[in-house]
Design an enzyme around this catalytic site. Sequence first.
Site, PDB file in Angstrom:
ATOM      1  N   CYS A  54       3.363  -0.596  -1.752  1.00  0.00           N
ATOM      2  CA  CYS A  54       3.529  -2.046  -1.669  1.00  0.00           C
ATOM      3  C   CYS A  54       4.315  -2.606  -2.859  1.00  0.00           C
ATOM      4  CB  CYS A  54       2.171  -2.728  -1.562  1.00  0.00           C
ATOM      5  SG  CYS A  54       1.229  -2.668  -3.075  1.00  0.00           S
ATOM      6  N   CYS A  56       3.513  -4.984  -4.950  1.00  0.00           N
ATOM      7  CA  CYS A  56       2.783  -5.220  -6.202  1.00  0.00           C
ATOM      8  C   CYS A  56       2.566  -3.915  -6.976  1.00  0.00           C
ATOM      9  CB  CYS A  56       1.483  -5.977  -5.980  1.00  0.00           C
ATOM     10  SG  CYS A  56       0.236  -5.158  -5.009  1.00  0.00           S
TER      11      CYS A  56
END
Length: 145
Positions: A54, A56
């Site tokens: 992802c 993040c």
Amino acid sequence: MAMSFDAYMKDMVKPMREELTRLGINELLTPDEVDAAIEGSKDGTMLLVVNSVCGCAAGQCRPGVAKALQNEVRPTYLYTVFAGQEKEATAKAREYLAPYPPSSPSIALFKNGELVHFIQRHQIEDRSAEMIAGDLMGAFNNYCQ
């Protein structure tokens, strides 16, 4: 001949793995490796990064870990599992992260085999890499001396 989805995924995540392994963080690929790492770290401190594909993980988690590992005080042992890749190893690692729910990415610090500090995804996605590094360095200074 078309590349299989699994081969494509391995190629895609290779640089994401290397962001951590080039720092000296060892990958745990099987449940047995996870158990051995936890057992083998009961004489010190261990960082466990649950890596992820992802945004993040890319923008905050891995860079935050890299910055934190520049700290003078560091954990004795450094490990990572990759969520969505080594599913069984990740599931085994998450057993040691109870009572926290599954979270990826996430960052755990163990001392003498006990979880003492945990940063969950929701504490990563809304914070900068510098903030995560500061959080980790504080935990390293507190638990790794």
